[in-house]
Scaffold this active site. Structure first.
Site, PDB file in Angstrom:
ATOM      1  CG  ASP A 111      -4.192 -13.754  19.349  1.00 53.69           C
ATOM      2  OD1 ASP A 111      -4.425 -12.552  19.544  1.00 53.69           O
ATOM      3  OD2 ASP A 111      -3.078 -14.184  18.997  1.00 53.69           O
ATOM      4  NE  ARG A 161      -6.282  -8.246  17.836  1.00 51.34           N
ATOM      5  CZ  ARG A 161      -5.493  -9.189  18.382  1.00 51.34           C
ATOM      6  NH1 ARG A 161      -5.573 -10.443  17.975  1.00 51.34           N
ATOM      7  NH2 ARG A 161      -4.633  -8.874  19.315  1.00 51.34           N
TER       8      ARG A 161
HETATM    9  P1  FAD Z   1      -6.298  -9.076   3.022  1.00 53.77           P
HETATM   10  O1  FAD Z   1      -7.260  -8.907   1.908  1.00 53.77           O
HETATM   11  O2  FAD Z   1      -5.777 -10.429   3.311  1.00 53.77           O
HETATM   12  O3  FAD Z   1      -5.053  -8.112   2.822  1.00 53.77           O
HETATM   13  C1  FAD Z   1      -5.180  -6.782   2.377  1.00 53.77           C
HETATM   14  C2  FAD Z   1      -3.820  -6.327   1.851  1.00 53.77           C
HETATM   15  O4  FAD Z   1      -2.856  -6.347   2.932  1.00 53.77           O
HETATM   16  C3  FAD Z   1      -3.217  -7.256   0.803  1.00 53.77           C
HETATM   17  O5  FAD Z   1      -3.670  -6.927  -0.482  1.00 53.77           O
HETATM   18  C4  FAD Z   1      -1.735  -6.990   0.985  1.00 53.77           C
HETATM   19  O6  FAD Z   1      -1.356  -5.761   0.409  1.00 53.77           O
HETATM   20  C5  FAD Z   1      -1.610  -6.866   2.474  1.00 53.77           C
HETATM   21  N1  FAD Z   1      -1.384  -8.179   3.132  1.00 53.77           N
HETATM   22  C6  FAD Z   1      -2.248  -8.839   3.924  1.00 53.77           C
HETATM   23  N2  FAD Z   1      -1.713  -9.988   4.376  1.00 53.77           N
HETATM   24  C7  FAD Z   1      -0.480 -10.064   3.833  1.00 53.77           C
HETATM   25  C8  FAD Z   1       0.565 -11.021   3.933  1.00 53.77           C
HETATM   26  N3  FAD Z   1       0.433 -12.127   4.656  1.00 53.77           N
HETATM   27  N4  FAD Z   1       1.721 -10.782   3.253  1.00 53.77           N
HETATM   28  C9  FAD Z   1       1.861  -9.669   2.508  1.00 53.77           C
HETATM   29  N5  FAD Z   1       0.890  -8.714   2.376  1.00 53.77           N
HETATM   30  C10 FAD Z   1      -0.256  -8.907   3.038  1.00 53.77           C
HETATM   31  N6  FAD Z   1      -7.155 -13.709  12.698  1.00 53.77           N
HETATM   32  C11 FAD Z   1      -7.761 -14.595  13.525  1.00 53.77           C
HETATM   33  O7  FAD Z   1      -8.411 -15.517  13.061  1.00 53.77           O
HETATM   34  N7  FAD Z   1      -7.637 -14.467  14.892  1.00 53.77           N
HETATM   35  C12 FAD Z   1      -6.956 -13.445  15.468  1.00 53.77           C
HETATM   36  O8  FAD Z   1      -6.884 -13.369  16.703  1.00 53.77           O
HETATM   37  C13 FAD Z   1      -6.338 -12.487  14.612  1.00 53.77           C
HETATM   38  N8  FAD Z   1      -5.651 -11.437  15.125  1.00 53.77           N
HETATM   39  C14 FAD Z   1      -5.160 -10.490  14.266  1.00 53.77           C
HETATM   40  C15 FAD Z   1      -4.512  -9.362  14.778  1.00 53.77           C
HETATM   41  C16 FAD Z   1      -4.086  -8.351  13.934  1.00 53.77           C
HETATM   42  C17 FAD Z   1      -3.429  -7.136  14.518  1.00 53.77           C
HETATM   43  C18 FAD Z   1      -4.289  -8.470  12.521  1.00 53.77           C
HETATM   44  C19 FAD Z   1      -3.847  -7.383  11.591  1.00 53.77           C
HETATM   45  C20 FAD Z   1      -4.884  -9.587  12.004  1.00 53.77           C
HETATM   46  C21 FAD Z   1      -5.297 -10.620  12.849  1.00 53.77           C
HETATM   47  N9  FAD Z   1      -5.864 -11.780  12.340  1.00 53.77           N
HETATM   48  C22 FAD Z   1      -6.451 -12.678  13.202  1.00 53.77           C
HETATM   49  C23 FAD Z   1      -5.716 -12.115  10.898  1.00 53.77           C
HETATM   50  C24 FAD Z   1      -6.892 -11.648  10.063  1.00 53.77           C
HETATM   51  O9  FAD Z   1      -8.023 -12.407  10.394  1.00 53.77           O
HETATM   52  C25 FAD Z   1      -6.587 -11.809   8.552  1.00 53.77           C
HETATM   53  O10 FAD Z   1      -6.348 -13.148   8.293  1.00 53.77           O
HETATM   54  C26 FAD Z   1      -5.404 -10.996   8.067  1.00 53.77           C
HETATM   55  O11 FAD Z   1      -5.353  -9.739   8.679  1.00 53.77           O
HETATM   56  C27 FAD Z   1      -5.491 -10.747   6.549  1.00 53.77           C
HETATM   57  O12 FAD Z   1      -6.674 -10.058   6.233  1.00 53.77           O
HETATM   58  P2  FAD Z   1      -6.732  -8.497   5.838  1.00 53.77           P
HETATM   59  O13 FAD Z   1      -7.951  -7.946   6.494  1.00 53.77           O
HETATM   60  O14 FAD Z   1      -5.479  -7.827   6.205  1.00 53.77           O
HETATM   61  O15 FAD Z   1      -7.052  -8.459   4.300  1.00 53.77           O
END
Ligand code: FAD
Length: 284
Positions: A111, A161
């Site tokens: 991560d 990722r």
């Molecule tokens: P967003 O705009 O946040 O979300 C899009 C839509 O998804 C929202 O409108 C909602 O419908 C839904 N959604 C998203 N989050 C939520 C929530 N918390 N509760 C309810 N609904 C929600 N970040 C790092 O900095 N380092 C990492 O190593 C890392 N690993 C990851 C691994 C995976 C498999 C995933 C999916 C994410 C990871 N992240 C990591 C987190 C990432 O950086 C984002 O902070 C997170 O995924 C939210 O961004 P989004 O692209 O989903 O978009």
């Protein structure tokens, strides 16, 4: 009060509690299993984390599902606050986990964490890949440097990722608007897809999922050439839909008792969860 909402995002306090969730998910999806814990500086806790990951791998191998479950590991859970001094010990612990994963027929993704950790994390992954080339790294599209990091690793065959980024960084290091972050994500993904890396598209954002699907179709990326990744408990119907369409979908499944920082990041990303928290409910 937080329990119903916590249990929506965390598969259980223990491996035993999380395993039924994992067995269910691997029927149509893949899993990345994360033992919760970060910012550990106590050596005995690091040893416990390494032992726990090897136990996890034994159980997955016994179940015959190790090929569908990789591990996600945070370097800050392996004894360092990600300082140069802690580098050798952190690397050694990560190597032990990668070796156990390799023996079980799977691999590790490291991560990416917060400010000041990017270069050190990239160099740990570079070292790990010498012996364990399937080790994956994470790049955060909200960082201005990430497009150049994508170009740098473009022909290294790395599993990457790509996510938006969940941690704080200095203001001048990151894009400030949501649309700028999306644009950066699109540019970075385009670089990764046209390179020999294996892109892992980690987002729940419908606009980015549509973009990835269109890009895959235009560049003739097949099912085995990239995967979508989402969190356990977030947009499960979308996960099922993509898997049913033949896409490879991996669900990030956290478990353990140290859920607070992970849970708070999920709350911060989607403040409407606070409403459900205050009502003591898990959201729909
Ligand atoms: P967003 O705009 O946040 O979300 C899009 C839509 O998804 C929202 O409108 C909602 O419908 C839904 N959604 C998203 N989050 C939520 C929530 N918390 N509760 C309810 N609904 C929600 N970040 C790092 O900095 N380092 C990492 O190593 C890392 N690993 C990851 C691994 C995976 C498999 C995933 C999916 C994410 C990871 N992240 C990591 C987190 C990432 O950086 C984002 O902070 C997170 O995924 C939210 O961004 P989004 O692209 O989903 O978009």
């Amino acid at each position: 009060m937080a329990r119903p909402l916590v249990s929506r995002f965390i598969a259980g306090d223990s491996l035993e509690a999380a395993l039924p969730v994992v067995r269910e998910l691997v029927q149509d999806r893949y899993v990345s299993l994360d033992h919760l814990g970060e910012f550990t500086t106590d050596d005995s806790i690091v040893r416990d984390a390494v032992t726990l990951y090897t136990d996890v791998l034994d159980k997955l191998a016994d179940d015959g599902i190790a090929d569908r479950v990789e591990l996600s590991v945070k370097l800050s859970s392996l004894g360092s606050a990600l300082t140069r001094d802690a580098f050798p010990a952190t690397l050694a612990a990560a190597q032990e986990i990668c070796a156990a994963a390799d023996a079980a027929g799977t691999c590790v993704t490291v991560d990416m964490e917060g400010a000041g950790t990017t270069d050190l994390t990239l160099s740990v992954v570079r070292e790990l890949r010498r012996d364990f080339p399937k080790t994956g790294l994470v790049l955060q599209a909200h960082l201005r440097r990430t497009e150049s990091d994508c170009r740098e690793i473009a022909n290294s065959g790395t599993r990457v990722r790509l996510c938006k980024g969940a941690y704080q960084h200095p203001a001048d290091a990151v894009y400030s608007t949501r649309e700028e972050v999306r644009e950066s994500f699109r540019r970075c993904l385009s670089i990764l897809v046209s390179s020999d890396t294996y892109p892992m598209v980690a987002t729940h954002d419908p606009r980015l999922i549509d973009f990835a699907a269109g890009l895959a179709a235009r560049t003739k990326c097949g099912r085995g050439d990239f995967e979508y990744q989402m969190f356990y408990g977030i947009r499960p119907a979308e996960q099922v839909r993509l898997a049913a369409e033949g896409a490879k979908v991996r669900v990030y499944v956290p478990f353990g008792t140290e859920w607070y920082p992970y849970f708070m990041r999920r709350l911060a990303e989607h403040p409407s969860n606070l409403f459900f928290l205050l009502r003591g409910e898990g959201p729909a």
